[in-house]
Motif scaffolding. Structure first.
Motif, short mmCIF file in Angstrom:
data_model
loop_
_atom_site.label_atom_id
_atom_site.label_comp_id
_atom_site.label_asym_id
_atom_site.label_seq_id
_atom_site.Cartn_x
_atom_site.Cartn_y
_atom_site.Cartn_z
N LEU A 201 25.37 34.32 33.45
CA LEU A 201 25.79 32.15 32.59
C LEU A 201 25.37 31.75 34.78
O LEU A 201 24.80 30.85 34.18
CB LEU A 201 27.59 32.81 32.64
N ASP B 45 31.56 39.42 44.61
CA ASP B 45 30.45 38.40 44.27
C ASP B 45 31.11 37.00 44.55
O ASP B 45 32.49 36.70 43.66
CB ASP B 45 29.55 38.26 43.13
N TYR C 271 27.90 43.71 41.08
CA TYR C 271 27.93 41.91 40.89
C TYR C 271 29.65 42.39 41.49
O TYR C 271 30.04 41.51 42.10
CB TYR C 271 28.12 41.53 39.96
N SER D 257 26.66 23.35 35.34
CA SER D 257 27.88 24.02 35.87
C SER D 257 28.22 25.02 34.71
O SER D 257 27.93 24.46 33.63
CB SER D 257 29.71 23.38 36.22
N VAL D 258 28.49 25.80 35.03
CA VAL D 258 29.41 27.27 34.01
C VAL D 258 30.47 26.11 33.14
O VAL D 258 30.29 26.31 32.07
CB VAL D 258 30.01 28.37 34.53
N ALA D 259 30.93 25.31 33.60
CA ALA D 259 31.89 24.52 33.68
C ALA D 259 31.37 24.17 32.03
O ALA D 259 32.20 23.43 30.84
CB ALA D 259 32.82 23.18 34.44
N MET E 124 36.81 28.01 34.17
CA MET E 124 35.22 27.58 34.96
C MET E 124 35.31 26.57 36.34
O MET E 124 34.87 26.36 37.45
CB MET E 124 34.13 27.12 34.01
N SER E 125 35.98 25.40 35.37
CA SER E 125 36.16 24.38 36.26
C SER E 125 37.16 24.39 37.98
O SER E 125 36.95 24.39 38.70
CB SER E 125 36.98 23.35 35.63
N ASN F 155 27.39 39.36 24.49
CA ASN F 155 28.61 39.51 25.03
C ASN F 155 28.68 39.00 26.28
O ASN F 155 28.36 39.53 26.91
CB ASN F 155 29.75 39.82 24.62
N VAL F 156 28.05 37.93 26.88
CA VAL F 156 27.47 37.36 27.73
C VAL F 156 28.44 37.27 29.28
O VAL F 156 29.50 37.44 29.34
CB VAL F 156 26.25 35.78 28.04
N GLY F 157 28.07 37.93 29.95
CA GLY F 157 28.29 38.27 31.50
C GLY F 157 28.58 37.20 32.57
O GLY F 157 26.97 36.57 31.94
N VAL F 158 29.57 37.13 32.78
CA VAL F 158 29.62 35.54 33.66
C VAL F 158 28.01 35.13 34.97
O VAL F 158 27.95 34.16 34.96
CB VAL F 158 31.27 35.90 34.62
N MET F 159 27.87 36.66 35.02
CA MET F 159 26.99 36.17 36.40
C MET F 159 25.40 35.93 36.12
O MET F 159 24.96 35.28 36.41
CB MET F 159 26.56 37.77 37.00
N LEU G 110 37.13 36.37 28.75
CA LEU G 110 36.98 35.54 29.11
C LEU G 110 38.09 34.32 27.57
O LEU G 110 39.14 33.84 27.98
CB LEU G 110 35.89 34.77 30.23
N ASN H 172 32.34 41.78 36.42
CA ASN H 172 31.35 40.73 35.44
C ASN H 172 32.22 40.69 34.17
O ASN H 172 31.60 40.81 32.96
CB ASN H 172 30.13 41.13 35.36
N VAL H 173 33.00 39.82 33.78
CA VAL H 173 33.59 39.89 32.95
C VAL H 173 32.50 38.90 31.84
O VAL H 173 31.75 38.47 31.44
CB VAL H 173 35.10 38.87 33.12
N GLY H 174 32.73 39.86 31.19
CA GLY H 174 31.67 38.93 29.23
C GLY H 174 32.78 37.65 29.28
O GLY H 174 34.51 38.09 29.22
N VAL H 175 32.21 37.12 27.65
CA VAL H 175 32.15 35.85 27.27
C VAL H 175 34.07 36.04 26.15
O VAL H 175 34.75 35.07 26.66
CB VAL H 175 31.27 34.99 26.46
N ALA I 106 31.18 34.31 42.84
CA ALA I 106 31.52 33.68 41.68
C ALA I 106 32.60 34.43 40.66
O ALA I 106 33.38 34.05 40.60
CB ALA I 106 30.49 34.11 40.54
N LEU I 107 32.12 35.26 41.10
CA LEU I 107 33.39 36.46 40.84
C LEU I 107 35.05 36.60 41.30
O LEU I 107 35.62 36.27 40.29
CB LEU I 107 33.44 38.36 40.14
N LEU J 259 30.35 32.72 20.73
CA LEU J 259 29.02 33.51 21.05
C LEU J 259 27.63 32.24 20.65
O LEU J 259 27.09 32.28 21.09
CB LEU J 259 28.67 35.12 20.94
N LEU K 25 32.58 26.61 39.21
CA LEU K 25 31.67 27.59 38.66
C LEU K 25 30.39 26.06 37.89
O LEU K 25 31.40 25.79 36.87
CB LEU K 25 32.17 28.95 38.20
N LEU L 29 36.75 33.35 40.48
CA LEU L 29 36.90 33.22 38.51
C LEU L 29 37.87 34.03 39.36
O LEU L 29 39.43 33.35 38.34
CB LEU L 29 36.07 34.05 38.10
#
Lengths: 81, 81
Positions: A61, B11, B8, A71-73, B76-77, A55-59, B61, B55-58, B13-14, A14, B81, B17
């Motif tokens: 990000l 969504d 979410y 890109s998130v990647a 992510m690639s 612990n940031v969520g994907v959305m 992942l 909405n998965v947390g980092v 994006a999710l 993080l 995303l 993923l």
């Protein structure tokens, strides 16, 4: 002030993610406030993310990256995750 | 059964993923149960992630990717995303 993630605050992943967001933000010339506003994120939460406390969520990000124009990647690559 | 992310769930994006996680999991020969167990994730939550409902947390992942042997950036690639 947002509560830090009780379980993961300051985890190296993080912290590395926060440093990467901050780095790209500065290169792109955004203030923290601009980035928070345009990503529909509360400014203090944005600050907490950049300090590796969330612990940031994907959305979240996805929104941050859309504002920064990466890109998130690419962000994850910059964060070496 | 875990509650889907109220805001979410499904969504694009999710969903993308989840499809990417599932794809890599199958290529690597993991059952959903194996991946959940080795990533210290509850199996029904893992299923919900693969269906794009969370909405998965980092940090989740990071654990999933460590088990699958890919970087989060690669995942992510794969998810575009």
């Amino acid at each position: 002030m947002p509560n830090p993630s009780p379980k993961y605050a300051s985890d190296p992943a993080l912290v590395s993610l926060g440093v990467a967001i901050r780095g790209i933000r500065l290169v792109r010339g955004f203030s923290q406030e601009d980035l928070a506003l345009q990503s529909q994120i509360e400014r203090s939460y944005m600050s907490s993310i950049e300090r590796g406390m969330q612990n940031v969520g994907v959305m979240t990000l996805v929104r941050i990256c859309a504002t920064l124009g990466v890109s998130v990647a690419e962000l994850m690559s910059a964060a070496k995750l």
